[in-house]
Motif scaffolding. Structure first.
Motif, PDB file in Angstrom:
ATOM      1  N   UNK B  70       0.843  -1.201   0.000  1.00 54.55           N
ATOM      2  CA  UNK B  70       0.000   0.000   0.000  1.00 54.55           C
ATOM      3  C   UNK B  70       0.875   1.246   0.000  1.00 54.55           C
ATOM      4  N   UNK B  71       1.993   1.148   0.674  1.00 53.06           N
ATOM      5  CA  UNK B  71       2.867   2.301   0.846  1.00 53.06           C
ATOM      6  C   UNK B  71       2.774   2.792   2.271  1.00 53.06           C
ATOM      7  N   UNK B  72       3.893   2.832   2.949  1.00 52.27           N
ATOM      8  CA  UNK B  72       3.888   3.177   4.367  1.00 52.27           C
ATOM      9  C   UNK B  72       3.878   4.689   4.581  1.00 52.27           C
ATOM     10  N   UNK B  73       4.051   5.463   3.518  1.00 55.01           N
ATOM     11  CA  UNK B  73       4.091   6.913   3.645  1.00 55.01           C
ATOM     12  C   UNK B  73       3.230   7.551   2.576  1.00 55.01           C
ATOM     13  N   UNK B  74       2.388   8.524   2.850  1.00 50.85           N
ATOM     14  CA  UNK B  74       2.127   9.080   4.184  1.00 50.85           C
ATOM     15  C   UNK B  74       1.416   8.064   5.071  1.00 50.85           C
ATOM     16  N   UNK B  75       1.479   8.264   6.405  1.00 51.04           N
ATOM     17  CA  UNK B  75       0.891   7.287   7.329  1.00 51.04           C
ATOM     18  C   UNK B  75      -0.579   7.028   6.989  1.00 51.04           C
ATOM     19  N   UNK B  76      -0.993   5.746   7.105  1.00 52.66           N
ATOM     20  CA  UNK B  76      -2.379   5.404   6.785  1.00 52.66           C
ATOM     21  C   UNK B  76      -3.103   4.959   8.046  1.00 52.66           C
ATOM     22  N   UNK B  77      -4.419   5.140   8.022  1.00 47.79           N
ATOM     23  CA  UNK B  77      -5.277   4.639   9.102  1.00 47.79           C
ATOM     24  C   UNK B  77      -5.684   3.234   8.681  1.00 47.79           C
ATOM     25  N   UNK B  78      -5.191   2.212   9.400  1.00 49.57           N
ATOM     26  CA  UNK B  78      -5.441   0.855   8.881  1.00 49.57           C
ATOM     27  C   UNK B  78      -5.770  -0.141   9.977  1.00 49.57           C
ATOM     28  N   UNK B  79      -6.302  -1.261   9.541  1.00 49.88           N
ATOM     29  CA  UNK B  79      -6.652  -2.346  10.448  1.00 49.88           C
ATOM     30  C   UNK B  79      -6.493  -3.666   9.708  1.00 49.88           C
ATOM     31  N   UNK B  80      -6.539  -4.750  10.445  1.00 48.98           N
ATOM     32  CA  UNK B  80      -6.341  -6.080   9.854  1.00 48.98           C
ATOM     33  C   UNK B  80      -7.242  -7.072  10.564  1.00 48.98           C
ATOM     34  N   UNK B  81      -7.773  -8.046   9.810  1.00 47.99           N
ATOM     35  CA  UNK B  81      -8.490  -9.156  10.436  1.00 47.99           C
ATOM     36  C   UNK B  81      -7.793 -10.455  10.044  1.00 47.99           C
ATOM     37  N   UNK B  82      -7.698 -11.378  10.990  1.00 47.37           N
ATOM     38  CA  UNK B  82      -7.129 -12.700  10.697  1.00 47.37           C
ATOM     39  C   UNK B  82      -8.275 -13.535  10.115  1.00 47.37           C
ATOM     40  N   UNK B  83      -8.802 -13.060   9.000  1.00 52.48           N
ATOM     41  CA  UNK B  83      -9.988 -13.633   8.379  1.00 52.48           C
ATOM     42  C   UNK B  83      -9.902 -13.352   6.882  1.00 52.48           C
ATOM     43  N   UNK B  84     -10.822 -13.912   6.146  1.00 57.05           N
ATOM     44  CA  UNK B  84     -10.907 -13.593   4.724  1.00 57.05           C
ATOM     45  C   UNK B  84     -11.141 -12.087   4.556  1.00 57.05           C
ATOM     46  N   UNK B  85     -10.646 -11.551   3.444  1.00 54.73           N
ATOM     47  CA  UNK B  85     -10.800 -10.132   3.174  1.00 54.73           C
ATOM     48  C   UNK B  85     -12.249  -9.658   3.147  1.00 54.73           C
ATOM     49  N   UNK B  86     -13.210 -10.592   2.976  1.00 52.78           N
ATOM     50  CA  UNK B  86     -14.626 -10.205   3.013  1.00 52.78           C
ATOM     51  C   UNK B  86     -14.980  -9.619   4.383  1.00 52.78           C
TER      52      UNK B  86
END
Lengths: 147, 351
Positions: B70-86
Motif C-alpha cells: 500500500x505504501x507506508x508513507x504518508x501514514x495510513x489509518x489501517x486495520x487487519x483481520x485474521x480472516x478472509x478479506x470479506x
C-alpha cells in the motif's frame, strides 16, 4: 569482505510454548477422568448431555456444571476414510476420522476409528475405545475400534 | 444508513504455486492496478483494511508487511483481520457507516502453497479435544459430506454437477485455476481422495490476492458510472462443536441472508465461496437461490481458491457484473471455519 578471524558464534534455539495453562474445573475433570479411562459429559439446560464436557454450552453460552459419565462404547454418526495418513496424524496406517456418539451422550464428537480396512466402516456401527498403555489425560490417549 | 458501494476491484490469477513471488510481491501489482482503475492514490483512502492469516506464512505479525504494497508513507489509518478479506470489507463498511471514512481500500492475500494447507487448517480447531488429532481440512469436510449423503440431502451426482458447472463457467475467467469441460460421469469415475470426497469435490489450493475500493454516496458516483451499492451485509458464526450443529444445512448463511435481505427481490447473480461441492449445495439452499439466478459465473471458490482473498473476490466478481449492467442485483458469500461454521452474505445492487 575480509575473512572473519573466528568462526560464527552459534547457540541452540528451540521454538516452544513455555507456559503451563490451567484447563479450568470442567476440562480438568474431563482430562483427569480420561487418564482413568472414563468419559465425562456435561448436562445442558435442556437435559441433554454434551460430550466432551465444556464449561459453557457452545450453542447457548450458558454455564454448565453437572458432569455425567458416558460411554465407553458408542456409535459412528459419520466418517471419512484416510487412506494416506499424514505424519502428524494419530495412526501411521489407514484409518477413519469419525463423529462418535457415546452411549448416554446426545452429541457426537470427533475422533479416530482404527478399523483396519475401509470395508469395516459404516454409519451407525458400534465402537469401543482402546487406550494406550499409560494414559496421560489427553484426547489422543485412545482410539476407537469396531465393537 | 450511509450508501456505500464497491467502485473498484482487482485480483491476481489463482495459481497452485507462485514460484518466485512472496505475498507482498503478489499483492503489489493488484493494488497498483486498483489505483489505475479508480484513479485514486494511497492518500485518497481514508481507511485501509486487510485480511490474511499468519498461520499460512508461519510467522506472527506477517500481515504487517502487507502494508508495503500500500505504501507506508504518508501514514495510513489501517486495520487487519485474521480472516478472509470479506470480513475486512465488513469492518471498512462499518467504519464508513460510522462516518470515520468516505473511502476505503480493502485487500486480502494468501500463499498457502508454502505449507500443507489441509493440515494447517487443523490449527483453527479446538486446541484440547480436536486439534491434537490433526484432522485435515478435507477429512473434516468429508464428515459433513457423508452426513449429507447418508441423510439423503444430496447425491454424489449433485456434488459432481456443482464442480462441472463451476469449471465450465471458469473457462471465461482468466484468473481461475481449474476450468474446462468436464462431465458428471468423468468426475464420479475419479478415485476417492478422502472417501466420500474426490479431488474434484475440493477447491484447489491457490496462491493469490485481491483488492476492493469502497466509497460512500456522491464519492462513489464520481468514481464509478454504475456503483455496486451494498444494500445489505451480515455475518453469523455457529459453534465450532460439530455435535451441536446441524451439518446438513447452513443455519448461519440462512440467518445472514435474511438479515442482509438477500431474498427480498430477485437475485441475478450469486458468487459463492464454498470450498467443497457439498458445501456449495448447502449454501445455495441456504440462500434460497432459484434457477433464475446465475450461480458462480466466475467459477466460484471451486475454480480458484486464494485463501483469505477468495471471499473478498466473490464480492468483487458480483460488483463487476453490476458495473457492466449484466446484473442489477447480486449476492456474494464468504465462509470461514470448519464445515461452513461462519458465513457472510453481501447484497449488491445497481440502483
Amino acid at each position: 569482505m575480509t575473512k572473519p578471524a573466528t568462526a560464527a558464534l552459534t547457540a541452540p534455539h528451540h521454538l516452544s510454548y513455555t507456559y503451563k495453562r490451567s484447563l479450568g474445573k470442567v476440562l480438568s475433570a474431563f482430562f483427569t477422568a480420561l487418564r482413568d479411562r472414563r468419559f465425562l459429559g456435561i448436562r445442558r439446560a435442556n437435559g441433554s448431555v454434551l460430550f466432551p464436557a465444556k464449561e459453557y454450552d457452545p450453542d447457548t453460552s450458558e454455564s454448565l456444571s453437572e458432569l455425567v459419565e458416558v460411554g465407553p462404547t458408542g456409535i459412528v454418526t459419520t466418517w471419512v476414510w484416510v487412506a494416506q495418513p499424514r505424519r502428524q496424524q494419530p495412526l501411521a496406517h489407514p484409518f477413519a476420522y469419525a463423529l462418535v456418539k457415546l452411549d448416554g451422550a446426545d452429541t457426537p464428537f470427533l475422533h479416530v476409528v482404527d478399523a483396519g480396512s475401509e470395508s469395516k466402516m459404516a454409519t451407525g456401527m458400534r465402537v469401543r475405545p482402546r487406550f494406550c498403555d499409560v494414559p496421560k489425560g489427553a484426547i489422543d490417549d485412545f482410539v476407537f475400534e469396531p465393537a | 444508513m450511509r450508501e456505500v458501494a464497491v467502485v473498484g476491484f482487482t485480483q491476481s490469477p489463482s495459481l497452485r504455486r507462485e514460484p518466485d513471488r512472496n505475498e507482498i510481491e503478489i499483492l503489489i501489482p493488484v493494488i497498483e492496478a486498483l489505483r489505475k482503475q479508480t484513479g485514486l492514490s494511497s492518500k485518497d483512502f481514508d481507511f485501509v483494511c486487510s485480511g490474511s492469516s499468519d498461520y499460512l506464512a508461519g510467522q506472527s505479525f506477517a500481515f504487517v508487511s502487507g502494508l508495503d504494497a500500500v505504501g507506508a508513507w504518508p501514514p495510513v489509518c489501517e486495520s487487519h483481520v485474521e480472516m478472509d478479506g470479506a470480513w475486512a470489507l465488513y469492518e471498512a463498511w462499518v467504519k464508513i457507516q460510522m462516518g470515520y471514512a468516505d473511502t476505503a481500500l480493502v485487500y486480502g492475500f494468501g500463499k498457502p502453497s508454502m505449507g500443507d494447507l489441509p493440515l494447517t487448517m487443523a490449527l483453527q480447531l479446538d486446541p484440547y479435544v480436536m486439534m491434537p488429532l490433526w484432522p485435515d481440512a478435507i477429512s473434516i469436510a468429508g464428515l459433513q459430506a457423508r452426513h449429507c449423503l447418508d441423510a439423503g440431502l444430496m447425491k454424489p451426482e449433485d456434488m459432481a454437477a456443482a464442480a462441472v458447472r463451476d469449471r465450465g463457467h471458469a473457462k471465461s475467467n482468466p484468473y481461475a485455476q481449474v476450468k474446462g469441460d468436464y462431465t458428471v460421469a468423468q468426475i464420479l469415475a475419479e478415485p476417492f481422495l478422502v472417501n466420500p470426497l474426490r479431488r474434484s469435490d475440493c477447491a484447489p489450493i491457490s496462491d493469490g490476492a485481491s483488492a476492493i475500493v469502497l466509497a460512500a454516496g456522491d464519492r462513489a458516483r464520481k468514481l464509478c458510472d454504475r456503483p455496486a451499492w451494498i444494500r445489505g451485509i451480515d455475518h453469523i458464526c455457529e459453534p465450532m462443536d460439530f455435535g451441536v450443529r446441524d451439518l446438513g444445512r447452513s443455519r448461519s448463511t440462512e440467518i445472514a441472508a435474511e438479515k442482509a435481505g438477500a431474498g427480498r427481490d430477485k437475485i441475478d447473480v450469486a458468487e459463492l465461496s464454498a470450498p467443497f461441492t457439498h458445501q456449495e449445495i448447502l449454501v445455495e439452499r441456504a440462500l434460497g437461490l432459484s434457477a433464475k439466478t446465475k450461480v458462480n459465473p466466475s467459477g466460484g471458490a471451486l475454480a480458484g481458491n486464494p485463501l483469505m482473498a477468495v471471499g473478498l473476490s466473490r464480492i468483487g466478481e458480483c460488483a463487476t457484473r453490476i458495473w457492466s449492467g449484466e446484473a442489477d442485483r447480486a449476492v456474494a458469500h464468504a465462509t470461514s471455519g470448519p464445515c461452513l461454521q461462519q458465513n457472510l452474505v453481501c447484497v449488491l445492487e445497481g440502483n
